[in-house]
Design an enzyme around this catalytic site. Structure first.
Site, mmCIF file in Angstrom:
data_model
loop_
_atom_site.group_PDB
_atom_site.id
_atom_site.type_symbol
_atom_site.label_atom_id
_atom_site.label_comp_id
_atom_site.label_asym_id
_atom_site.label_seq_id
_atom_site.Cartn_x
_atom_site.Cartn_y
_atom_site.Cartn_z
ATOM 1 N N HIS A 205 -3.240 2.867 -2.313
ATOM 2 C CA HIS A 205 -4.337 2.041 -1.809
ATOM 3 C C HIS A 205 -5.148 1.385 -2.917
ATOM 4 O O HIS A 205 -5.720 0.315 -2.725
ATOM 5 C CB HIS A 205 -5.248 2.871 -0.898
ATOM 6 C CG HIS A 205 -4.631 3.111 0.434
ATOM 7 N ND1 HIS A 205 -4.734 2.207 1.465
ATOM 8 C CD2 HIS A 205 -3.859 4.126 0.906
ATOM 9 C CE1 HIS A 205 -4.061 2.653 2.509
ATOM 10 N NE2 HIS A 205 -3.517 3.837 2.204
ATOM 11 N N ASN B 171 0.827 -1.205 0.000
ATOM 12 C CA ASN B 171 0.000 0.000 0.000
ATOM 13 C C ASN B 171 0.865 1.260 0.000
ATOM 14 O O ASN B 171 0.598 2.212 -0.734
ATOM 15 C CB ASN B 171 -0.894 0.031 1.253
ATOM 16 C CG ASN B 171 -2.258 -0.590 0.977
ATOM 17 O OD1 ASN B 171 -2.742 -0.546 -0.155
ATOM 18 N ND2 ASN B 171 -2.867 -1.170 1.997
ATOM 19 N N GLU C 68 -6.406 -7.002 5.724
ATOM 20 C CA GLU C 68 -5.887 -7.926 4.702
ATOM 21 C C GLU C 68 -5.969 -9.360 5.193
ATOM 22 O O GLU C 68 -5.269 -10.240 4.722
ATOM 23 C CB GLU C 68 -4.450 -7.548 4.309
ATOM 24 C CG GLU C 68 -3.390 -7.819 5.357
ATOM 25 C CD GLU C 68 -3.143 -6.646 6.318
ATOM 26 O OE1 GLU C 68 -4.089 -5.840 6.534
ATOM 27 O OE2 GLU C 68 -2.030 -6.548 6.855
#
Ligand SMILES: [Mg+2]
Lengths: 323, 105
Positions: A200, A195, A230
């Site tokens: 993102h 990220n 995640e």
């Protein structure tokens, strides 16, 4: 939101089949008339002439709508309605009362017991059809709403709330019938740095791609859930850890070979922790999650990109990576 | 029964509906059995049995296109439910049997 009804989405699972209508009425005339009058509706009509059988059919067929007579010998319609609404597996089925009584008291009582509508006999055919359609439409929307509240917007997988309820339910079923059950926790490796490095949007792409891989590889009876950022959780009923390992190897292989247009040189790997009945003697959801989480921790600790069975040796350890 | 039968047939409003014709035929064909059931319950003074038959006819007749028959059945059902004088009930039984005898396609 990926709640668009695409083919791999949990929302569409039951949308293709013909809706079932259960008629409970002691009058054969009503059975004959409805069979003819509803023949052009997209409906499968199931009929029975008494309340006890009606309850049985409601449980077995899980109809989308029930048309229920009040005046019947033996168990009357009010009692049938009361029983339908007090059992977990039938409480959600919409019921239209179809009665020869036009008394206000009966209408009020039927609606207060949980009927969605009340049609008087003799009925007008066009009105009956319209009311049946309306009840089906509303019930379909209620189902959709209830399911949407259980779905993760980004990935289209089941959400954490659904996971908690489902795990408890599957553990209870497994303890009842002795069937095997596996729980898997998965965590994308080094997701934060992905990220940070690629943004993102890239992270979201990875989450969605992994969700698709899960859905492709799981059976209809399995549940893939987004557990947190995640982290993903898989509930695999009727599956022991050996079978689960086979499935997870395929998933691990697919994610490893996946091409990433946004970061072609940065591959994605996943770590897995597996718990099954043989690993955890009890049926406490919290305990199971902790056991699977320990296995996941061990997989991370041993170098990631691997499947770790609770209390067992690591599988598929690849070359250790930095981080 | 007591009344002189009226010869005018009572016809179904669905006689020309191809979907319904067969059903109406069955309903008309089975009418002698219903008449017999009405007469049996009445002669045995089985008022609850009679009320049930009237209740079902009330609910179903309109569906076969015989709304007037449903209305007469309703009169009988209500007269029994509201414990009317036996003469009044008899009058509704006679009217119902009379009309049952006259239903046709
Ligand atoms: Mg009934």
């Amino acid at each position: 939101m990926r709640l668009d009804g695409s083919s791999d989405h949990p929302l569409t699972v039951e949308d293709e089949r013909t809706p079932k209508l259960l008629l409970i009425d002691d009058s054969m005339d009503i059975h004959r008339l409805l069979k003819v009058r509803l023949k052009d509706e997209r409906l499968e009509l199931i009929s029975c002439d008494n309340g006890a059988e009606g309850l049985e059919h409601a449980r077995r067929h899980a109809p989308d709508l029930i048309l229920l007579d009040l005046n019947m010998p033996g168990m009357d319609g009010f009692e049938v309605l009361q029983r339908l609404k007090s059992a977990d597996d039938t409480v959600g089925i919409p019921v239209i009362v179809l009665s020869g009584s036009d008394e206000v008291n009966d209408k009020v009582r039927g609606l207060e017991l949980g009927a969605v509508d009340y049609i008087c006999k003799p009925f007008d055919v066009a009105e009956l059809r319209a009311r049946v359609r309306s009840a089906m439409r509303i019930s379909h929307l209620m189902d959709l709403l209830a399911r949407r509240a259980q779905i993760d917007g980004l990935t289209g997988l089941w959400n954490r709330q659904f996971f908690d309820e489902r795990l408890a339910g599957e553990l209870a079923a497994s303890s009842r019938d002795g069937s095997s059950l596996s729980l898997v926790l998965c965590d994308l490796d080094h997701f934060k740095s992905l990220n940070d490095q690629f943004g993102h949007a890239a992270g979201d792409d990875v989450l969605q791609a992994f969700a698709k891989i899960l859905q492709r590889n799981l059976r209809r009876s399995d549940f893939a859930c987004r557990y947190g950022g995640e982290e993903f959780a898989l509930i695999l009923p009727g599956t022991d850890s050996r079978q689960a390992m086979g499935l997870l190897e395929r998933i691990r292989d697919e994610i490893n070979r996946h091409a990433w247009p946004r970061h072609p040189k940065r591959g994605i790997t996943v770590s897995f922790g597996v718990c099954d009945r043989a690993r955890d003697g009890g049926f406490d959801p919290v305990q199971w999650i902790e056991t699977a989480d320990s296995a996941l921790y061990a997989a991370k600790h041993n170098g990631r990109d691997q499947i770790q069975l609770a209390g067992g040796a690591p599988r598929s350890a690849s070359l250790p990576q930095a981080g | 029964m007591a009344q002189e039968p009226n010869a005018d047939p009572v016809r179904s409003e669905f006689s020309d509906d191809p979907d319904m014709r067969e059903l109406v035929e069955v309903f008309v064909d089975e009418m002698p059995d219903r008449i017999e059931a009405i007469q049996n319950t009445w002669s045995e003074q089985d008022l609850e049995g009679l009320r049930q038959i009237a209740h079902q006819l009330k609910g179903a007749s309109g569906g076969y296109g015989f709304s007037p028959l449903g209305d007469v059945a309703m009169e009988l059902e209500y007269s029994i439910r509201e414990t009317a004088e036996i003469d009044e009930i008899r009058q509704h039984v006679d009217e119902l049997v009379d009309m049952c005898n006259r239903v046709s396609l």
